[in-house]
Design an enzyme around this catalytic site. Sequence first.
Site, PDB file in Angstrom:
ATOM      1  N   HIS A   1      -9.631   1.609   5.031  1.00  0.00           N
ATOM      2  CA  HIS A   1      -8.569   1.474   5.950  1.00  0.00           C
ATOM      3  C   HIS A   1      -7.965   2.856   6.254  1.00  0.00           C
ATOM      4  CE1 HIS A   1      -4.485   2.692   6.561  1.00  0.00           C
ATOM      5  NE2 HIS A   1      -3.711   1.815   6.323  1.00  0.00           N
TER       6      HIS A   1
ATOM      7  N   GLU B   1      -7.136   4.856   7.710  1.00  0.00           N
ATOM      8  CA  GLU B   1      -6.800   6.200   7.483  1.00  0.00           C
ATOM      9  C   GLU B   1      -8.043   6.216   6.504  1.00  0.00           C
ATOM     10  OE1 GLU B   1      -2.735   5.503   5.625  1.00  0.00           O
ATOM     11  OE2 GLU B   1      -1.808   5.771   7.448  1.00  0.00           O
TER      12      GLU B   1
ATOM     13  N   GLU C   1      -5.070  -4.900  10.903  1.00  0.00           N
ATOM     14  CA  GLU C   1      -4.169  -3.694  10.155  1.00  0.00           C
ATOM     15  C   GLU C   1      -5.154  -2.717  12.472  1.00  0.00           C
ATOM     16  OE1 GLU C   1      -1.766  -2.550   6.920  1.00  0.00           O
ATOM     17  OE2 GLU C   1      -4.018  -1.646   7.397  1.00  0.00           O
TER      18      GLU C   1
ATOM     19  N   ASN D   1       0.920  -1.636   0.083  1.00  0.00           N
ATOM     20  CA  ASN D   1       0.065   0.090   0.072  1.00  0.00           C
ATOM     21  C   ASN D   1       0.708   0.885   0.016  1.00  0.00           C
ATOM     22  OD1 ASN D   1      -2.041   1.974   0.602  1.00  0.00           O
ATOM     23  ND2 ASN D   1      -2.033   1.209   2.928  1.00  0.00           N
TER      24      ASN D   1
END
Length: 253
Positions: free
Chosen positions: A100, A102, A170, A8
Amino acid sequence: MNGLIAGNWKMNGTLASARTLAQGIAERISGRVAKSTGSLPEVVLCPPAPLLSVVGGSVAGRSVMLGAQDCHQDVKGAHTGDVSAVLLAECGCRYVIVGHSERRTDHGETDDLVRRKASAVRDAGLIPIICVGETEKERDQGVTAAVIARQMAGSVPRQSQAATTVIAYEPVWAIGTGRTPTVAEIEDVHSQIRALFDGAHGHGAALRILYGGSVKGSNASQVLAAKGVNGALVGGASLDLDDFWRIITACPI
Ligand code: 13P
């Protein structure tokens, strides 16, 4: 099931650096295949959207797949700045990262939105890499399992199938920090994710679950050998050819 190493790149790279990095990875993979010195995991590069075509061109005909970092949940429409999964498919993508942390933090993406994006990816014939993971505060409060359960229930479309879905665990506190959970902690969460998927969709044993968060060449063998880990979603280290190659070659097939 084949291991999967996804890079990524986040918001990094230029036309020139993307070409050099993608060509470097493709050449090392081709060299390894030509010399028949052992199999490799599936490798996916997820550059920023404007770099998809240069990366796609650089890896064309090699055993490297193209992935995107996000997509819109609709097929088309008045959504300035967004990109549909259908268009990403047309641009050669095979995978799309959704949810994700973020995106969840920077853009307020909810589980419900992530699930709709994952459905759009599936409808476009692509494979979503659906990200889940707890914050440091949540881990300290001992609610990691509850957070993962909530994200899995909310972010994974009901009709998902193991063969065409990837989950990435994650932990938010491990992303870009150089800190990683212990192997036992990773194994715990991966086993929970597999059981949750199995309960909701079946065939949990066939689901690929990636670990992401400060994976580097130096810790890849340890992380990738953990039970229930089928590969890695790599941020910073995927921008360094040598380090990313160490991770790729550390992945058990
Ligand atoms: P780092 O590997 O830089 O910690 O990033 C992990 C990540 O967010 C991959 O999606």
